[in-house]
Motif scaffolding. Structure first.
Motif, PDB file in Angstrom:
ATOM      1  N   PRO A  69       0.844  -1.206   0.000  1.00 12.60           N
ATOM      2  CA  PRO A  69       0.000   0.000   0.000  1.00 12.60           C
ATOM      3  C   PRO A  69       0.873   1.247   0.000  1.00 12.60           C
ATOM      4  O   PRO A  69       1.795   1.370   0.806  1.00 12.60           O
ATOM      5  N   PRO A  70       0.627   2.191  -0.932  1.00  9.81           N
ATOM      6  CA  PRO A  70       1.459   3.390  -1.003  1.00  9.81           C
ATOM      7  C   PRO A  70       1.110   4.367   0.108  1.00  9.81           C
ATOM      8  O   PRO A  70       0.074   4.248   0.778  1.00  9.81           O
ATOM      9  N   LEU A  71       2.022   5.334   0.310  1.00 15.50           N
ATOM     10  CA  LEU A  71       1.702   6.411   1.230  1.00 15.50           C
ATOM     11  C   LEU A  71       0.519   7.199   0.672  1.00 15.50           C
ATOM     12  O   LEU A  71       0.461   7.504  -0.512  1.00 15.50           O
ATOM     13  N   PRO A  72      -0.437   7.531   1.509  1.00 15.33           N
ATOM     14  CA  PRO A  72      -1.614   8.238   0.989  1.00 15.33           C
ATOM     15  C   PRO A  72      -1.244   9.649   0.536  1.00 15.33           C
ATOM     16  O   PRO A  72      -0.371  10.294   1.112  1.00 15.33           O
ATOM     17  N   SER A  73      -1.905  10.100  -0.495  1.00 15.86           N
ATOM     18  CA  SER A  73      -1.717  11.483  -0.923  1.00 15.86           C
ATOM     19  C   SER A  73      -2.423  12.405   0.066  1.00 15.86           C
ATOM     20  O   SER A  73      -3.368  12.003   0.749  1.00 15.86           O
ATOM     21  N   TYR A  74      -1.950  13.636   0.138  1.00 16.27           N
ATOM     22  CA  TYR A  74      -2.512  14.560   1.112  1.00 16.27           C
ATOM     23  C   TYR A  74      -2.502  15.966   0.540  1.00 16.27           C
ATOM     24  O   TYR A  74      -1.812  16.274  -0.426  1.00 16.27           O
ATOM     25  N   ASN A  75      -3.291  16.810   1.164  1.00 18.92           N
ATOM     26  CA  ASN A  75      -3.343  18.224   0.799  1.00 18.92           C
ATOM     27  C   ASN A  75      -3.174  19.051   2.061  1.00 18.92           C
ATOM     28  O   ASN A  75      -3.754  18.724   3.111  1.00 18.92           O
ATOM     29  N   ILE A  76      -2.366  20.107   1.943  1.00 20.47           N
ATOM     30  CA  ILE A  76      -2.240  21.046   3.053  1.00 20.47           C
ATOM     31  C   ILE A  76      -3.393  22.029   2.934  1.00 20.47           C
ATOM     32  O   ILE A  76      -3.402  22.911   2.078  1.00 20.47           O
ATOM     33  N   THR A  77      -4.393  21.862   3.766  1.00 24.05           N
ATOM     34  CA  THR A  77      -5.609  22.671   3.676  1.00 24.05           C
ATOM     35  C   THR A  77      -5.584  23.871   4.600  1.00 24.05           C
ATOM     36  O   THR A  77      -6.440  24.747   4.488  1.00 24.05           O
ATOM     37  N   GLY A  78      -4.639  23.923   5.493  1.00 28.57           N
ATOM     38  CA  GLY A  78      -4.538  25.069   6.393  1.00 28.57           C
ATOM     39  C   GLY A  78      -3.097  25.338   6.745  1.00 28.57           C
ATOM     40  O   GLY A  78      -2.350  24.414   7.083  1.00 28.57           O
ATOM     41  N   THR A  89      -2.567  22.244   8.859  1.00 26.06           N
ATOM     42  CA  THR A  89      -3.632  21.247   8.786  1.00 26.06           C
ATOM     43  C   THR A  89      -3.490  20.487   7.480  1.00 26.06           C
ATOM     44  O   THR A  89      -3.451  21.098   6.410  1.00 26.06           O
ATOM     45  N   VAL A  90      -3.390  19.166   7.607  1.00 26.12           N
ATOM     46  CA  VAL A  90      -3.223  18.295   6.446  1.00 26.12           C
ATOM     47  C   VAL A  90      -4.429  17.369   6.373  1.00 26.12           C
ATOM     48  O   VAL A  90      -4.845  16.789   7.386  1.00 26.12           O
ATOM     49  N   THR A  91      -4.999  17.223   5.194  1.00 25.93           N
ATOM     50  CA  THR A  91      -6.161  16.360   4.985  1.00 25.93           C
ATOM     51  C   THR A  91      -5.795  15.251   4.014  1.00 25.93           C
ATOM     52  O   THR A  91      -5.176  15.512   2.972  1.00 25.93           O
ATOM     53  N   THR A  92      -6.151  14.027   4.386  1.00 32.06           N
ATOM     54  CA  THR A  92      -5.944  12.876   3.516  1.00 32.06           C
ATOM     55  C   THR A  92      -7.164  11.991   3.586  1.00 32.06           C
ATOM     56  O   THR A  92      -8.141  12.302   4.289  1.00 32.06           O
ATOM     57  N   PHE A  93      -7.144  10.880   2.859  1.00 33.76           N
ATOM     58  CA  PHE A  93      -8.293   9.976   2.814  1.00 33.76           C
ATOM     59  C   PHE A  93      -7.851   8.588   3.230  1.00 33.76           C
ATOM     60  O   PHE A  93      -6.807   8.091   2.788  1.00 33.76           O
ATOM     61  N   ASN A  94      -8.629   7.961   4.103  1.00 30.79           N
ATOM     62  CA  ASN A  94      -8.351   6.605   4.550  1.00 30.79           C
ATOM     63  C   ASN A  94      -9.211   5.632   3.748  1.00 30.79           C
ATOM     64  O   ASN A  94     -10.420   5.536   3.963  1.00 30.79           O
ATOM     65  N   PRO A  95      -8.620   4.898   2.794  1.00 32.36           N
ATOM     66  CA  PRO A  95      -9.421   3.993   1.959  1.00 32.36           C
ATOM     67  C   PRO A  95      -9.627   2.627   2.590  1.00 32.36           C
ATOM     68  O   PRO A  95     -10.275   1.770   1.990  1.00 32.36           O
ATOM     69  N   VAL A 131      -5.122  15.063  18.634  1.00 33.13           N
ATOM     70  CA  VAL A 131      -5.573  13.676  18.521  1.00 33.13           C
ATOM     71  C   VAL A 131      -6.164  13.479  17.126  1.00 33.13           C
ATOM     72  O   VAL A 131      -6.980  14.276  16.656  1.00 33.13           O
ATOM     73  N   ILE A 132      -5.733  12.407  16.445  1.00 32.85           N
ATOM     74  CA  ILE A 132      -6.164  12.142  15.072  1.00 32.85           C
ATOM     75  C   ILE A 132      -7.215  11.045  15.090  1.00 32.85           C
ATOM     76  O   ILE A 132      -6.959   9.940  15.583  1.00 32.85           O
ATOM     77  N   ALA A 133      -8.388  11.360  14.568  1.00 36.04           N
ATOM     78  CA  ALA A 133      -9.475  10.376  14.488  1.00 36.04           C
ATOM     79  C   ALA A 133      -9.450   9.745  13.105  1.00 36.04           C
ATOM     80  O   ALA A 133      -9.757  10.398  12.107  1.00 36.04           O
ATOM     81  N   LEU A 134      -9.075   8.456  13.064  1.00 35.20           N
ATOM     82  CA  LEU A 134      -8.997   7.718  11.803  1.00 35.20           C
ATOM     83  C   LEU A 134     -10.245   6.852  11.685  1.00 35.20           C
ATOM     84  O   LEU A 134     -10.493   6.007  12.544  1.00 35.20           O
ATOM     85  N   ASP A 191     -12.348  11.014   5.210  1.00 31.39           N
ATOM     86  CA  ASP A 191     -11.251  11.969   5.269  1.00 31.39           C
ATOM     87  C   ASP A 191     -10.644  11.978   6.667  1.00 31.39           C
ATOM     88  O   ASP A 191     -11.349  11.811   7.678  1.00 31.39           O
ATOM     89  N   VAL A 192      -9.355  12.194   6.687  1.00 32.45           N
ATOM     90  CA  VAL A 192      -8.624  12.261   7.949  1.00 32.45           C
ATOM     91  C   VAL A 192      -7.947  13.623   8.018  1.00 32.45           C
ATOM     92  O   VAL A 192      -7.249  14.033   7.087  1.00 32.45           O
ATOM     93  N   LYS A 193      -8.167  14.334   9.105  1.00 29.29           N
ATOM     94  CA  LYS A 193      -7.570  15.660   9.284  1.00 29.29           C
ATOM     95  C   LYS A 193      -6.510  15.593  10.363  1.00 29.29           C
ATOM     96  O   LYS A 193      -6.775  15.131  11.472  1.00 29.29           O
TER      97      LYS A 193
END
Length: 871
Positions: free
Chosen positions: A273-282, A303-309, A344-347, A352-354
Motif C-alpha cells: 500500500p502506497p503512502l496516501p496522498s494529502y493536501n495542506i488545507t490550512g 492542517t493536512v487532509t488525507t483519505f483513509n481507503p 488527537v487524530i481520528a482515523l 477523510d482524515v484531518k
C-alpha cells in the motif's frame, strides 16, 4: 489329548500340499475341523512384511503331512463355501490399507491445498481498542468462508469438499503468531496474540469473526530499516514468514493435535500500500508569546487532509515530532528547526482524515543561516532557492523518542527511528513582486581608466527602486526589508540591452489589504552608481534614438532574481532568488534637446598652444531640461563642421543635475589641420563667422575613444550627430545690450568683441575698444586690413596696420590706427555731420591674430558699430 490331537488343533486353516493325494486328505481335515478352526490364523501363522516364512509355521505344515500319511481320510467339502469369507476379508484389509495410505499421505496434502485456494477472508473493520505498554489491542472484524469454486484442480476440490463436509467446524486454542522478515536475517517484525476461534469450514458457510488481538511491534531498528527502504523506493520485493503452533479440535472436541505452521509470503513492491496522498488545507504563521516567556516566537499551524481507503478505525494520541531541514551535505545530518505537536487524530474507515500540528520557533539555528563550507549559500538559501525554482523540496519529520505523558515508550521508539520526508506544496512565485520601478534616474558614464572587466568600465545608473510585493495570506508576522541585492536583465522591445547589478540597503512598509484582500509590502531602496553592463550595442542605439527623437515613454523591462534581506522576530536572514519583473519608463529627451540646453561659455582660458593647434578650457553654463541627472567622469567628443573633424571637446568629473548647471569645466582642442588644407579653411571660416556674429553651428559626434574603457559604447553613439549652435562667449560688457547683425535682427548669442570706435578727423586716426573673451590670456593682433562703411555700402576709409599690439583680458583700447579717408565718398560727409557725436558704422577686415604659438588669419564683418567722431 493326544499328541496328534494337539497337532490337529494347531494346524492352520490352509496348509501347503505337495501332491494331489494330499488334497483329498486336506479336504477331509477341513470338513472335520470346520467348526473348531478360526477364520483367521493367529499371528504365528501370519506372513511377515519382510517376506520370510515363520519357522513355527513350517513345522506345523510338516507335521500335518506326516499325519495324513497315517491313513486318516480327509473330510469332503464344497470349494465355494470355504473361499468367500477369505476373499471378503482380504478385500476389507486392502480397502483399509488403501484408506490409511490415502488418509495418511494424500488427504492431508490435498486438504491443505484446498484450504489455501478456497479460503476467503473479507476484513470489515479494524479498530484500535486501546494502546498498551507493549503494543496495541485491536478489534478485527472479518468474514471467513471457504469457496470451492476458487480451487482449480477438480480432484483436490472434491476431496476438500468431502473432508470439510465431514468436519463441519474446527476450533483453535489461543495462538501467538510471530512474523519475520526473511530478507534481513529473519528480523522479528511483530507478534500477534489471537484468542480461541471456532470457524465453519464447510463449503460456502460464512463465519463472522470478531477478534480482539494483542499486537506487539518487533525491534525498532527493523521497523526503521523497512520504513527507510519503503520511503526510498528501494523495496522491490518483501518476503515474510509467519510461524505459529495451532492446537486444533473438531466440533465434537476430538483433538487433532498441535501443529507447527510456517507460511512464507512474498509481496511485490507495487502490491504494497502506497503512502496516501494529502493536501495542506490550512497553513498559518503568526507571532505568538513563547510559553513561560515574555518574548515572541513564530508559531506555525498546519492542517493536512488525507483519505483513509481502508476499513480501519482508531484514534492516534497527540504526538511530538521534530521538524528538520537538510544541511549542507545531501546525506549529512539534518538541522532541527522546530518541534511540532499534533492534535488527537481520528482515523475512520473510508473517510477523510484531518491532521493538525502546532509548533513555535524561538529563533533560527545558526547552522541554518551560516554559509556552507566552500560556498556562499546557507542551507536556508539552498532550500528557498530550490523552492522558488519549482524543484521538489521536502522537510524531514521524525517522532521524538521521549513523548512524555501517557504515551507508551514503544511508540516513541518506533516513530523516532523513522524519518519521513514531507514535500512542501509547490507554489508559483511569478506574481510575488507586483511592481518594480526605478524613479529619479541619473546616469554615469564609465571610468576611462578602468579595466574592461572592472564594473567601473560600465555605465552606471542611480535612482530610487520601489517594489510592491504580495505577502502570502498565511504569513501574519512583521517583516522589515533591510537590503536588496539583484542581478537584473534589462530588455528593450523584447531584446536584451544589458545587465543591471543592484546591492543596496532598503526599507519597507507593510500595507494591510483588509478583509478578503491580500497584504502587500512596499520596498524602497536608493541605488547609487549601479553598473549597467551593455550587452548589445544595437539595442542601445535604438534606445538612444527613441529617447532623442521619440515622443512617447521608452519602456525598459526588468527581469531579476532578488535577494532580500529580511528582519523578523526570528532574526536577520536573507531570502535569496525571489523572481521579480518590472518596468523602467524613460521620458523622451525631446527633438531640440541640445538647443534647449542653452550652453553659455563663461571663463575662457588658453591652456596650451602649438603652431597648428590651441587648447582651451572654459566654464560652461547649461540647462538640463530632462528629468534625468548624469555624471561624466571622462568623455571625448569630436567637433565637426560639414562632416570635417576640426577638433575635440573633452570633459571630466562633470555632474549634470536637473535644471541649471553652472561652471562646468570643458576642454577643447582646436586642430583643423588634421583634416588637411580643407580642414584649415573650414576652421578659419567657422571662427570668422562666429566672431562676426553669424548664426553658426557645430556638430558633436562620439568615436571609439569617447570612452576608452568602453569603445563599443562610443561606436554605438557615433551613429548620431548632435548639431548645436556655437556656444555664446561671455564677454565683458554684454550687459550693455545686444548688437545688430547683417539682417537687422537682434542676435543675443553673437559675441560683442568690438565695443566701440573713435575717429579723429584731423589726425586721420582711429581707436577701437575691444572686449576679450579670455580671462587670463592676451590676444596679439599681428596685422589689420580693415574698411569702414556707412550704410553697409558707402566706404568711409581704410585702416592698414602691421605693428602687433596686445588685447589683454577684459576691455582694452587699441593704439591709434591710421585711417586713409575716402575723400569722394558720401560716407565722409556723414562723418563730418556726426562731428562731436556718434555714428553707426560697419566694418570689414582681415585680421591676423596670435595666441601663444598659434597664429591664424581671420576675416571679420561687423555691423552697427557705435563710433564717436572727434576733431
Amino acid at each position: 489329548m493326544s499328541s496328534s490331537d494337539f497337532e490337529t488343533e494347531r494346524s492352520p486353516l490352509l496348509a501347503a500340499s505337495t501332491s494331489s493325494r494330499d488334497t483329498k486328505t486336506l479336504a477331509d481335515l477341513t470338513d472335520g475341523a470346520l467348526e473348531s478352526t478360526p477364520l483367521l490364523s493367529t499371528s504365528n501363522t501370519t506372513p511377515r512384511h519382510d517376506g520370510r516364512d515363520d519357522p513355527d509355521r513350517a513345522s506345523l505344515v510338516s507335521a500335518g503331512a506326516s499325519h495324513s500319511g497315517d491313513g486318516v481320510a480327509p473330510a469332503r467339502s464344497t470349494t465355494k463355501s470355504t473361499r468367500w469369507p477369505s476373499i471378503i476379508a482380504a478385500l476389507l484389509l486392502m480397502g483399509l490399507a488403501a484408506s490409511i495410505a490415502i488418509g495418511a499421505f494424500f488427504v492431508p496434502a490435498a486438504v491443505e491445498k484446498y484450504a489455501k485456494e478456497a479460503i476467503v477472508i473479507e476484513p470489515t473493520n479494524l479498530a484500535l481498542e486501546s494502546i498498551t505498554t507493549d503494543g496495541v489491542r485491536a478489534r478485527i472484524q472479518a468474514n471467513f468462508r471457504l469457496d470451492a469454486q476458487r480451487v482449480k484442480n477438480v480432484h483436490i476440490r472434491r476431496v476438500g469438499q468431502f473432508t470439510t463436509w465431514l468436519a463441519k467446524e474446527l476450533a483453535t486454542e489461543e495462538t501467538r503468531v510471530k512474523v519475520y522478515w526473511i530478507d534481513h536475517d529473519n528480523m522479528l517484525l511483530g507478534t500477534a496474540g489471537l484468542p480461541p476461534l471456532t470457524i465453519a469450514i464447510a463449503n460456502g458457510h460464512n463465519t463472522e469473526l470478531d477478534i480482539v488481538a494483542d499486537l506487539a511491534p518487533g525491534d525498532a531498528d527493523t521497523i526503521r530499516t523497512i520504513a527507510n527502504q519503503f520511503l526510498g523506493g528501494k523495496m522491490d520485493t518483501v518476503r515474510v514468514r509467519g510461524i505459529t503452533e495451532i492446537t486444533v479440535k473438531t466440533r465434537f472436541n476430538i483433538p487433532l493435535g498441535t501443529h507447527a505452521v510456517s507460511e512464507t509470503m512474498e509481496f511485490e513492491g507495487k502490491e504494497l500500500p502506497p503512502l496516501p496522498s494529502y493536501n495542506i488545507t490550512g497553513l498559518n504563521f503568526e507571532e505568538r508569546p513563547l510559553p513561560g516567556d515574555d518574548r515572541q516566537g513564530m508559531a506555525a499551524d498546519v492542517t493536512v487532509t488525507t483519505f483513509n481507503p481502508y476499513p480501519v478505525a482508531f484514534d492516534v494520541p497527540a504526538l511530538k515530532f521534530e521538524v528538520s531541514v537538510p544541511g549542507c551535505k545531501k546525506h549529512g545530518p539534518a538541522i532541527s528547526v522546530a518541534t511540532a505537536l499534533t492534535d488527537v487524530i481520528a482515523l475512520r474507515p473510508e473517510a477523510d482524515v484531518k491532521v493538525t500540528a502546532h509548533s513555535i520557533v524561538e529563533e533560527l539555528p545558526e547552522p541554518l543561516t551560516r554559509p556552507c563550507p566552500g560556498g556562499t549559500l546557507s542551507p536556508l538559501d539552498k532550500l528557498f532557492e530550490a523552492y522558488v525554482a519549482g524543484e521538489p523540496v521536502s522537510v524531514l519529520v521524525r517522532g521524538q523518542k521521549d513523548q512524555g505523558g501517557e504515551v507508551p515508550g514503544w511508540i516513541g521508539d518506533i516513530i523516532s527511528s523513522v524519518t519521513v520526508p514531507v514535500p512542501l506544496p509547490q507554489q508559483s512565485f511569478d506574481d510575488l513582486i507586483r511592481n518594480f520601478s526605478l524613479t529619479d534616474v541619473s546616469f554615469s558614464l564609465p571610468d576611462p581608466l578602468a579595466d574592461p572587466d572592472d564594473p567601473n568600465s560600465n555605465p552606471k545608473v542611480s535612482g530610487t527602486i520601489v517594489a510592491l510585493a504580495a505577502l502570502p495570506s498565511e504569513l501574519n508576522i512583521g517583516l522589515n526589508v533591510s537590503s536588496v541585492k539583484a542581478k537584473a536583465d534589462v530588455f528593450y522591445d523584447s531584446r536584451k540591452l544589458g545587465e543591471l547589478e543592484i546591492d543596496e540597503k532598503a526599507s519597507s512598509i507593510q500595507i494591510d489589504g483588509g478583509p478578503g484582500e491580500e497584504n502587500l509590502i512596499e520596498i524602497t531602496s536608493h541605488v547609487h552608481d549601479t553598473p549597467l553592463k551593455v550587452t548589445d550595442d544595437d539595442v542601445l542605439t535604438d534606445v538612444i534614438q527613441a529617447l532623442l527623437f521619440g515622443d512617447t515613454d521608452v519602456i525598459l523591462d526588468i527581469s531579476a532574481l532578488v535577494d532580500v534581506g529580511v528582519h523578523t522576530i526570528l532574526g536577520q536572514f536573507v531570502v535569496k532568488g525571489v523572481p521579480a519583473e518590472g518596468r523602467i519608463p524613460l521620458k523622451p529627451l525631446g527633438n531640440d534637446l541640445l538647443g534647449s540646453m542653452q550652453p553659455q561659455v563663461g571663463e575662457l582660458e588658453v591652456v596650451d598652444t602649438s603652431p597648428v593647434s590651441i587648447s582651451l578650457q572654459a566654464s560652461v553654463n547649461v540647462t538640463n531640461p530632462t528629468p534625468y541627472a548624469a555624471y561624466i567622469p571622462w568623455i571625448s567628443i569630436n567637433i565637426l563642421k560639414n562632416g570635417t573633424v576640426l577638433g575635440e571637446a573633452r570633459a571630466k568629473r562633470l555632474t549634470i543635475k536637473r535644471g541649471n548647471n553652472t561652471n562646468l569645466k570643458v576642454t577643447a582642442l582646436w586642430r583643423p589641420s588634421l583634416a588637411g588644407e580643407d580642414g584649415v579653411q573650414i576652421g578659419r571660416d567657422l571662427i570668422s563667422q562666429y566672431i562676426s556674429g553669424y548664426n553658426t553651428t557645430v556638430t558633436l559626434r562620439t568615436h571609439l575613444g569617447t570612452i576608452p574603457s568602453k569603445p563599443e559604447l562610443g561606436k554605438a553613439l557615433s551613429k548620431f550627430n548632435f548639431t548645436l549652435p556655437m556656444p555664446r562667449l561671455s564677454v565683458p560688457g554684454d550687459d550693455e545690450g545686444g548688437r545688430h547683425d547683417g539682417d537687422g535682427s537682434t542676435n543675443d548669442t553673437a559675441p560683442h568683441f568690438i565695443r566701440g570706435a573713435t575717429f579723429h578727423i584731423f589726425s586721420s586716426q582711429a581707436t577701437f575698444t575691444l572686449a576679450s573673451p579670455f580671462s587670463r590670456n592676451t590676444i596679439y593682433i599681428e596685422h589689420i586690413n580693415a574698411t569702414a562703411l556707412y550704410n553697409h555700402t558707402e566706404e568711409i576709409g581704410r585702416i592698414k596696420y602691421d605693428s602687433p599690439f596686445g588685447c589683454p583680458p577684459g576691455v582694452s583700447t587699441t593704439p591709434r590706427l591710421p585711417v586713409d579717408w575716402s575723400l569722394d565718398s558720401v560716407g565722409r560727409d556723414k562723418v563730418k555731420e556726426a562731428l562731436g557725436g556718434r555714428l553707426k558704422l560697419d566694418a570689414k577686415a582681415t585680421v591676423s591674430v596670435r595666441i601663444g604659438s598659434w597664429t591664424e588669419t581671420l576675416w571679420y564683418v561687423g555691423r552697427g558699430i557705435g563710433a564717436s567722431v572727434r576733431l
